[in-house]
Design a protein around this motif. Structure first.
Motif, PDB file in Angstrom:
ATOM      1  N   LEU C   2       0.883  -1.254  -0.024  1.00  0.00           N
ATOM      2  CA  LEU C   2       0.445  -0.144  -0.089  1.00  0.00           C
ATOM      3  C   LEU C   2       0.769   1.569  -0.018  1.00  0.00           C
ATOM      4  CD1 LEU C   2      -3.108  -0.099   2.287  1.00  0.00           C
ATOM      5  CD2 LEU C   2      -2.130   1.676   2.674  1.00  0.00           C
ATOM      6  N   ARG C   3       0.213   2.526  -0.827  1.00  0.00           N
ATOM      7  CA  ARG C   3       1.173   3.661  -0.443  1.00  0.00           C
ATOM      8  C   ARG C   3       0.137   4.888  -0.033  1.00  0.00           C
ATOM      9  NH1 ARG C   3       6.309   5.685  -3.001  1.00  0.00           N
ATOM     10  NH2 ARG C   3       6.739   3.432  -2.975  1.00  0.00           N
ATOM     11  N   PRO C  41       2.153  -3.784   5.530  1.00  0.00           N
ATOM     12  CA  PRO C  41       3.547  -3.470   4.216  1.00  0.00           C
ATOM     13  C   PRO C  41       3.052  -1.843   2.975  1.00  0.00           C
ATOM     14  CG  PRO C  41       2.806  -5.504   4.061  1.00  0.00           C
ATOM     15  CD  PRO C  41       1.471  -4.427   4.404  1.00  0.00           C
ATOM     16  N   LEU C  42       3.752  -0.745   3.421  1.00  0.00           N
ATOM     17  CA  LEU C  42       3.220   0.315   2.937  1.00  0.00           C
ATOM     18  C   LEU C  42       4.494   0.984   2.756  1.00  0.00           C
ATOM     19  CD1 LEU C  42       3.214   2.553   5.045  1.00  0.00           C
ATOM     20  CD2 LEU C  42       1.113   1.394   5.513  1.00  0.00           C
ATOM     21  N   THR C  43       4.722   1.957   2.082  1.00  0.00           N
ATOM     22  CA  THR C  43       5.609   3.174   2.509  1.00  0.00           C
ATOM     23  C   THR C  43       4.578   4.761   2.129  1.00  0.00           C
ATOM     24  OG1 THR C  43       6.246   2.298  -0.025  1.00  0.00           O
ATOM     25  CG2 THR C  43       7.068   3.817  -0.094  1.00  0.00           C
ATOM     26  N   VAL C  44       5.057   5.317   2.740  1.00  0.00           N
ATOM     27  CA  VAL C  44       4.710   6.820   3.001  1.00  0.00           C
ATOM     28  C   VAL C  44       5.634   8.105   2.034  1.00  0.00           C
ATOM     29  CG1 VAL C  44       3.919   8.854   4.519  1.00  0.00           C
ATOM     30  CG2 VAL C  44       4.710   6.163   5.365  1.00  0.00           C
ATOM     31  N   ILE C  75      -4.557   2.631  -1.467  1.00  0.00           N
ATOM     32  CA  ILE C  75      -3.829   3.752  -2.251  1.00  0.00           C
ATOM     33  C   ILE C  75      -4.402   4.949  -0.531  1.00  0.00           C
ATOM     34  CG2 ILE C  75      -2.849   6.062  -2.599  1.00  0.00           C
ATOM     35  CD1 ILE C  75      -2.229   4.612  -5.450  1.00  0.00           C
ATOM     36  N   VAL C  76      -3.508   4.961   0.146  1.00  0.00           N
ATOM     37  CA  VAL C  76      -3.899   6.453   1.364  1.00  0.00           C
ATOM     38  C   VAL C  76      -3.771   7.858   0.769  1.00  0.00           C
ATOM     39  CG1 VAL C  76      -4.283   7.447   3.449  1.00  0.00           C
ATOM     40  CG2 VAL C  76      -4.622   4.537   2.927  1.00  0.00           C
TER      41      VAL C  76
END
Lengths: 160, 160, 160, 160
Positions: C2-3, C41-44, C75-76
């Motif tokens: 997720l991003r 699991p995500l990237t900011v 995506i958020v």
């Protein structure tokens, strides 16, 4: 210059999430001084991190010795509230010519609604202006060591 | 007995979520005293809730008049930090025989990481033990009104 | 994977103590994910740190482009609430085959009583289970982008 | 409409300052929903306020019965993390045609740095969109009841 001796107590309790219980880690005092934007020249020294009900005569002797030996003449001691008066007595017997103020908290600083930060500001202030002697600073007030007791029903300190 | 006069400042700023900006509501001082578990006998009186940059001569005169008239001989005044020294001067000219301690905060109490609670504990303590005069209590220290200034670059109070 | 794209808004506002006003610094999202003990699991990625009333067409185009280009299909987007619906519309026009959830806060996370952490948990959860499309997640609810508006009087989001 | 059943756990632990230990009082869920500015139509019902290690078969049977009987088809159950999977199993056996999401916290909400608010937002969101079944929502993720376990060393939930 002032010295802050940390001995633990509810003031510094934290929550151990792996075991689901209260525990002690590093002291929160430096973080609290930063939060309060304190500019008081001082040194923080951790002597113990225990519940004051667990304090032994040897523990108290060590606190007294460090207070007597250290260079500073103005001292704050963070301490559990349950036997704070007992340690104050030992300090009155073993330390002279210095202003020693004991303080603690009823709610751990790690909790959101703690009296810790208020008490730390209070104790540091009393320590800078009171004449030599041993005092307890709780609930925004200061008491001479031999004129105070903890009201364990209400969880406050009062004159006796 | 002690009296706390509230005049606003960053100490009591809050966030207006409908308009997305800082604003003033009721003072947080009673809530902070409960949090600190203060047992200091005192009365809280709100005189103003403004940014101290907005303070007029009439505002200051009102603060001085209330401090001089009230029964209490120990007073804490919460105040914006920008013109705290100016109000301290007016108090020194208009109030005698009382211990008046001004304090404030660099971060609104409504925020999580505020120096407000620390400063309130500090100011209440200084007010109970200092001899009559006008003082500023910030950053854990106290200063005579005519020997302090705000360092606006660092956002701290220092001796001059 | 997720991003999380950060664009600012009240969600990330902080208090500038030197100038006594609200401002933007680094995003609080990584800290909030740690607090929530998130294991998603995500990237900011920070795209902007502005009040959404200041957003331009170019700003929106950039948000849309990054959402369309990035590898992630979930995506958020953290965003100011004032023009969140407008950006949602742009995303619906420019991004397909992905689940995009916009969220924000009415109170800055930096304040103690913020809805930010609740909304972040909510948005991350909706993003993981909703079918492709553009949504707004506020007040614990989710709305398709074209069936929601901000009620500026009450400061809440509601169906239309 | 959604129903939140409260059963206690670390989520709702608080600090008993008179006795210096962790304890349970009223649930914090209504306060957390206000903080999150939740507009999800729901009812909060407290069934138990205990550490999940203390849960008995009768306790679990009561939780299952209330979940099966209540009108709502979307349910969140707040629960201690230690035996959350066990209660999830009982729910899977005793409740059908409803979406039941269990959640909890590793740090009490009463503490400042709790995952509680994040998890509540997360669980409420999953409960509104997941198909009927029993799930655990922790660490921002959701797991089917029979595909998750608590990693007691790390204090997190993971797939199995």
């Amino acid at each position: 210059m002032l010295r802050v001796f940390v001995t633990g107590g509810t003031f510094d309790k934290t929550y151990d999430e792996i075991h689901g219980r209260l525990s002690f880690g590093d002291t929160h005092v430096p973080e609290m001084l930063r939060l309060g934007r304190s500019r008081v020249p001082l040194t923080v020294e951790t002597l113990l991190m225990i519940d004051s009900l667990e304090m032994t005569g040897a523990d108290r002797a060590r606190i007294v010795a460090r207070c007597a030996e250290c260079e500073e003449r103005q001292i704050v001691v963070t301490h559990g509230t349950d036997t704070m008066v007992e340690t104050a007595r030992a300090l009155a017997e073993g330390v002279s010519g210095k202003t020693v103020v004991l303080t603690g908290a009823m709610i751990p600083y790690a909790f959101g609604s703690s009296d810790g930060l208020f008490n730390l500001g209070s104790a540091l202030s009393f320590a800078q202006v009171l004449p030599p002697g041993v005092y307890i600073a709780m609930n925004g007030q200061c008491f001479a060591w031999d004129r105070v007791r903890k009201n364990t029903t209400l969880g406050v300190f009062e004159s006796r």
